[in-house]
Design an enzyme around this catalytic site. Structure first.
Site, PDB file in Angstrom:
ATOM      1  N   LEU A  33     -10.112   1.523  -9.778  1.00 38.16           N
ATOM      2  CA  LEU A  33     -11.345   0.753  -9.747  1.00 38.16           C
ATOM      3  C   LEU A  33     -12.589   1.649  -9.717  1.00 38.16           C
ATOM      4  O   LEU A  33     -12.576   2.760  -9.211  1.00 38.16           O
ATOM      5  CB  LEU A  33     -11.354  -0.173  -8.529  1.00 38.16           C
ATOM      6  CG  LEU A  33     -10.190  -1.165  -8.419  1.00 38.16           C
ATOM      7  CD1 LEU A  33     -10.400  -2.099  -7.234  1.00 38.16           C
ATOM      8  CD2 LEU A  33     -10.011  -1.976  -9.702  1.00 38.16           C
ATOM      9  N   HIS A  37     -15.865  -2.691 -11.785  1.00 37.86           N
ATOM     10  CA  HIS A  37     -14.977  -3.673 -11.166  1.00 37.86           C
ATOM     11  C   HIS A  37     -15.624  -4.286  -9.929  1.00 37.86           C
ATOM     12  O   HIS A  37     -15.532  -5.492  -9.696  1.00 37.86           O
ATOM     13  CB  HIS A  37     -13.652  -3.009 -10.745  1.00 37.86           C
ATOM     14  CG  HIS A  37     -12.815  -2.530 -11.880  1.00 37.86           C
ATOM     15  ND1 HIS A  37     -12.600  -1.191 -12.114  1.00 37.86           N
ATOM     16  CD2 HIS A  37     -12.130  -3.192 -12.842  1.00 37.86           C
ATOM     17  CE1 HIS A  37     -11.814  -1.051 -13.166  1.00 37.86           C
ATOM     18  NE2 HIS A  37     -11.514  -2.246 -13.631  1.00 37.86           N
ATOM     19  N   GLY A 147     -15.161  -8.147 -17.569  1.00 44.21           N
ATOM     20  CA  GLY A 147     -16.251  -7.330 -18.078  1.00 44.21           C
ATOM     21  C   GLY A 147     -16.330  -7.370 -19.592  1.00 44.21           C
ATOM     22  O   GLY A 147     -15.305  -7.372 -20.281  1.00 44.21           O
TER      23      GLY A 147
END
Length: 280
Positions: A33, A37, A147
Site C-alpha cells: 500500500l 490506496h 483508483g
C-alpha cells in the site's frame, strides 16, 4: 481494526454489522500500500459507517508468472498503514482460501479485452472479474472504491457490475502522484534508483501528448511523437500509447468532449511494467 483471513469469519462479522444498519465501503487491493490506496480508504470513511480493505495478490490476473513472483508482499506494514488510516476491517485471505479449486467460469468483456491492457495481458481481465466478483459477494459493500490510474480496470468492473446487477456503487477516485508526477503504484518500489529517476518521463510524455492533441494534431502524429520521445530514453520499452474515449476506451482520432478523452500508456522500465493515463 479487525483482521480476517478466512472467508466465513469475515462474512459472519460483516453480516452482523449490516444487520446493525451500518453501510460498508470497500477498497480491494493487492497490498504494498501507498498514499494512493490510503486516499481510497479516506474517501470510503467519509461516505460509510464501516470501511473494509482487502489485501490479496490475485494469481489469476497475472499472465506473467515472473511478475506474480516479484509482486511486493508487505502485509504487516500494510496493516500498520491501514490502522493509522482508521480502516475498520482488513480481509487478507490466502490463495487457497480464495480458490479451493481453480475457477472454470470465464468472463468476456468484449472490446475492452482487445485493447491496451486486454491486448497485451491476455486473460488479465478475466482474473480481475473473477476475484472482484468473489470479493463483492464476500463483503457485500454499498460502495467500492477504485483508483483511476487503472482506468481500463475501472471500465471492466463497471461493466461487470452493470451486467450482473450487483447492488453497489462504483466510486472512481483520482490518481495520486509523487511530487515529480510519477503515478503512485505498488510496482514503483521495484524500481532501482536510476530507473526511479527516469520514471517521471511517463507523466511528462502524457502531458506533452495532451498538448499536441489540444493543438489539433492527429492521434497518429501524437503516437509517433511518443515513440520518438522514448527513443531518447532507451531505458524505456514503450508497449502502447492509445488515445481513447474515456467511457468505451475505443480509439478516437481527435479530442472528445471535455473530460472524455483519455491517453493511456504502458512501458517497461528496468524490467518493471508501469501504466499511467491522463483524462481531459
Amino acid at each position: 481494526m479487525q483482521i480476517f483471513y478466512a472467508i466465513a469469519e469475515a462474512q459472519e462479522y460483516l453480516k452482523t454489522q449490516q444487520k446493525a444498519g451500518k453501510t460498508i465501503g470497500f477498497v480491494p487491493t493487492m497490498g504494498a500500500l501507498h498514499a494512493g490506496h490510503i486516499s481510497l480508504i479516506e474517501s470510503s470513511r467519509k461516505d460509510n459507517d464501516l470501511t473494509v480493505c482487502s489485501i490479496f495478490v490475485n494469481p489469476t490476473q497475472f499472465n506473467n508468472p515472473e511478475d506474480l513472483k516479484k509482486y511486493p508482499r508487505t502485509l504487516e506494514k500494510d496493516c500498520e498503514l491501514l490502522e493509522a488510516a482508521q480502516c475498520d476491517v482488513v480481509f487478507a485471505p490466502t490463495a487457497e482460501e480464495m480458490y479451493p479449486a481453480l475457477p472454470k467460469l470465464k468472463f468476456d468483456f468484449g472490446t475492452l479485452e482487445t485493447v491496451m491492457e486486454g491486448k497485451f495481458r491476455p486473460g488479465h481481465f478475466n482474473g480481475v472479474g473473477i476475484v472482484v466478483s468473489k470479493l463483492f459477494h464476500i463483503v457485500k459493500p454499498d460502495k467500492a472504491y477504485f483508483g483511476l490510474k487503472d482506468l481500463q480496470q475501472v471500465a471492466v468492473i463497471r461493466q461487470m457490475v452493470s451486467d450482473l446487477s450487483f447492488d453497489l456503487t462504483i466510486v472512481p477516485c483520482p490518481t495520486l502522484r509523487e511530487a515529480d508526477g510519477l503515478a503512485m503504484s505498488s510496482r514503483n518500489m521495484r524500481l532501482s534508483a536510476e530507473a526511479r529517476a527516469l520514471a517521471p518521463h511517463i507523466h511528462q510524455l502524457l502531458e506533452l501528448a495532451k498538448d499536441k492533441l489540444l493543438n489539433r494534431e492527429s492521434s497518429a502524429h501524437t503516437q509517433a511523437f511518443a515513440e520518438d520521445y522514448f527513443r531518447k530514453y532507451p531505458e524505456f520499452e514503450l508497449e502502447y500509447l492509445e488515445i481513447a474515449d474515456f467511457d468505451t476506451l475505443e480509439p478516437i482520432s481527435q479530442v472528445n468532449v471535455p473530460g472524455k478523452t483519455a491517453i493511456c500508456m504502458a512501458a517497461f522500465l528496468g524490467g518493471v511494467r508501469l501504466i499511467d493515463n491522463i483524462v481531459f
